[in-house]
Design an enzyme around this catalytic site. Structure first.
Site, short mmCIF file in Angstrom:
data_model
loop_
_atom_site.label_atom_id
_atom_site.label_comp_id
_atom_site.label_asym_id
_atom_site.label_seq_id
_atom_site.Cartn_x
_atom_site.Cartn_y
_atom_site.Cartn_z
N LEU A 21 0.79 -1.21 0.02
CA LEU A 21 0.13 0.05 0.03
C LEU A 21 0.96 1.34 -0.17
O LEU A 21 0.26 2.49 -0.20
CB LEU A 21 -0.78 -0.22 1.17
CG LEU A 21 -1.89 -1.12 1.43
CD1 LEU A 21 -2.59 -1.07 2.49
CD2 LEU A 21 -2.88 -1.35 0.34
N LYS A 71 15.09 -6.87 4.95
CA LYS A 71 15.62 -6.18 6.03
C LYS A 71 16.82 -6.47 6.74
O LYS A 71 17.60 -5.41 7.25
CB LYS A 71 14.26 -5.92 6.97
CG LYS A 71 13.05 -5.38 6.67
CD LYS A 71 11.93 -5.15 7.60
CE LYS A 71 10.76 -4.35 7.16
NZ LYS A 71 9.91 -4.22 8.20
N ASP A 107 10.17 1.58 11.99
CA ASP A 107 9.18 0.56 12.22
C ASP A 107 8.81 0.74 13.94
O ASP A 107 7.42 0.93 14.15
CB ASP A 107 9.35 -0.96 12.11
CG ASP A 107 9.19 -1.25 10.58
OD1 ASP A 107 8.33 -0.87 9.96
OD2 ASP A 107 9.84 -2.64 10.21
N ALA A 135 10.16 -7.58 13.27
CA ALA A 135 9.25 -6.45 13.91
C ALA A 135 9.21 -6.51 15.15
O ALA A 135 9.18 -5.78 15.76
CB ALA A 135 7.85 -7.21 13.25
N LEU A 219 0.36 -6.30 14.56
CA LEU A 219 1.14 -5.64 13.67
C LEU A 219 0.81 -6.07 12.11
O LEU A 219 1.22 -5.03 11.39
CB LEU A 219 2.54 -5.89 13.77
CG LEU A 219 3.15 -5.75 15.07
CD1 LEU A 219 4.77 -5.81 15.12
CD2 LEU A 219 2.77 -4.32 15.77
N GLY A 240 -2.27 -2.96 12.34
CA GLY A 240 -1.10 -2.37 12.23
C GLY A 240 -1.01 -1.42 11.36
O GLY A 240 -0.04 -0.88 10.60
#
Length: 274
Positions: A21, A71, A107, A135, A219, A240
């Protein structure tokens, strides 16, 4: 959106990226502010990550977001990593400053901003985080700074004990839970696992043990069965989407040095989810 010869490119490196998104959110903000930037999704296979990072320099991109599964792996291709991202061991935002690439992780701060926006206090509360992945590292770094205690659970004992050990080097209120015996003993429960992404996924905690005095966060940015069932028990719930929004706000500021229109970004996210 008007693409010109001066347009700065930002984007997302991930595998997959079809579900993202972020382009809707960032491009709406660029357009609203009249900034000559655009945001694009890039499908980057893990074997091509190094070449993709080199392209940030080669194409003079302003920077990128980084998502699953890159990541952690992206760190070895960067020039610098800020202290927060270095501790977390994961980068979700890369900034290009004249060919020098610096990694950040927005984050955790994004999640805390979402809690604050929803009026959910952390200070003095007992918090349980389910999951010990990237996360959880990002969230735990900030939660443990304010909470009375932070318990972390994961079925992967190695990941669990590594995260708790790392956090315990800087905090004194973190503990490992190899099983969750009493979910009712926590003020805030946070699901930092992928459970809930697919229909039929088991719940990460025993819903029957929850009470209306508790807050349950997920999340995952869509509404999950965990949140629906927790709400039925009278719990306060938070998905989240706010974390997605606020980590994007912070990344936007890193790339442009401009404060973005948060409401415009939020509206774009809601529209993109329909």
């Amino acid at each position: 959106m008007n693409i010109t010869g001066k347009t700065r490119i930002t984007g997302l490196f991930g595998y997959p990226v079809e579900h993202t998104l972020s382009p809707a959110m960032h491009n709406a903000a660029f357009e609203h502010l009249g900034l000559d930037y655009c945001y694009l999704p890039f499908l980057v296979h893990p074997n091509s990550l190094g070449k993709a990072v080199d392209s940030i320099r080669a194409l003079s991109m302003a920077g990128v977001n980084v998502t699953v599964p890159h990541k952690e792996a992206v760190i070895s291709f960067l020039n610098d990593v800020n202290e927060e991202a270095c501790f977390i061991g994961a980068v979700n935002t890369v900034v290009n400053r004249e060919g020098r690439l610096t990694g950040y992780n927005t984050d955790g701060r994004g999640f805390m901003r979402s809690l604050e926006e929803n009026g959910i206090p952390v200070a003095g509360n007992k918090v349980l985080v389910v999951g010990a992945g990237g996360a959880s590292r990002a969230v735990g770094y900030y939660i443990s700074e304010k909470a009375a205690s932070l318990a972390i659970h994961d079925i992967d004992r190695n990941k669990l004990h590594k995260l708790v050990s790392d956090l315990s080097n800087i905090r004194k209120n973190v503990m490992a839970l190899t099983q969750i015996d009493d979910p009712a003993g926590f003020d805030i429960i946070i699901n930092a696992t992928p459970l809930g992404l697919k229909k039929g996924d088991p719940s990460p905690v025993d819903i029957s043990a929850l009470s209306p005095t508790q807050t349950v966060c997920d999340l995952i940015y869509k509404r999950t069965s965990l949140l629906d069932l927790a709400a039925q028990k009278g719990c306060r719930t938070m998905d989240g989407l706010g974390m997605l929004l606020w980590q994007g706000v912070l990344a936007f500021e890193l790339w442009t040095s401009v404060s973005p229109p948060v409401d415009i970004m939020r509206t774009a996210l809601f529209k993109a989810m329909r």
